[in-house]
Design a protein around this motif. Structure first.
Motif, mmCIF file in Angstrom:
data_model
loop_
_atom_site.group_PDB
_atom_site.id
_atom_site.type_symbol
_atom_site.label_atom_id
_atom_site.label_comp_id
_atom_site.label_asym_id
_atom_site.label_seq_id
_atom_site.Cartn_x
_atom_site.Cartn_y
_atom_site.Cartn_z
ATOM 1 N N LYS A 7 0.828 -1.204 0.000
ATOM 2 C CA LYS A 7 0.000 0.000 0.000
ATOM 3 C C LYS A 7 0.863 1.255 0.000
ATOM 4 N N ASP A 11 0.779 4.152 -2.735
ATOM 5 C CA ASP A 11 0.583 5.562 -2.406
ATOM 6 C C ASP A 11 1.657 6.433 -3.055
ATOM 7 N N ILE A 48 2.731 13.287 0.966
ATOM 8 C CA ILE A 48 2.269 11.898 0.896
ATOM 9 C C ILE A 48 3.423 10.965 0.537
ATOM 10 N N ALA A 52 4.899 8.076 3.029
ATOM 11 C CA ALA A 52 4.861 6.678 2.591
ATOM 12 C C ALA A 52 6.262 6.070 2.548
#
Length: 83
Positions: A7, A11, A48, A52
C-alpha cells in the motif's frame, strides 16, 4: 512483501502520477510559481510521498529505497515551510 508495504508503494506511485497529471505536457517552472493552487497540490503530494517512504522504510527495512532519507527530509521541509 505484505499488504501494508504494498500500500505504501501504491501511495507513492499514485502521488507521483498525480503530480505528473497536474502539469500535463507543458512543464514550466514559472507557471508553477505563479499558480498557488498548483503549488499546494504538488506540496501535498510530496508530503504523501515522504510519509509513505518513511513508513515503508520502517516496515520493510530489507528493501532499500535510494535517497529515502532525502525524500523524507524534503517532506519535512515542505511541512515546516507551509505551516
Amino acid at each position: 512483501m505484505d499488504d501494508v508495504s504494498s500500500k505504501y508503494l501504491y501511495d507513492i506511485l499514485k502521488a507521483i502520477n498525480s503530480i505528473d497529471s497536474y502539469f500535463g505536457e507543458k512543464r514550466v517552472f514559472a507557471d508553477y510559481v505563479k499558480n498557488d493552487m498548483l503549488q499546494k497540490a504538488v506540496e501535498r503530494q510530496i508530503e504523501i510521498i515522504g510519509e509513505a517512504v518513511n513508513k515503508f522504510s520502517k516496515t520493510t527495512p530489507t528493501v532499500n529505497i535510494s535517497n529515502a532519507r532525502r525524500i523524507v527530509d524534503t517532506r519535512n521541509y515542505v511541512i515546516q515551510r507551509v505551516r
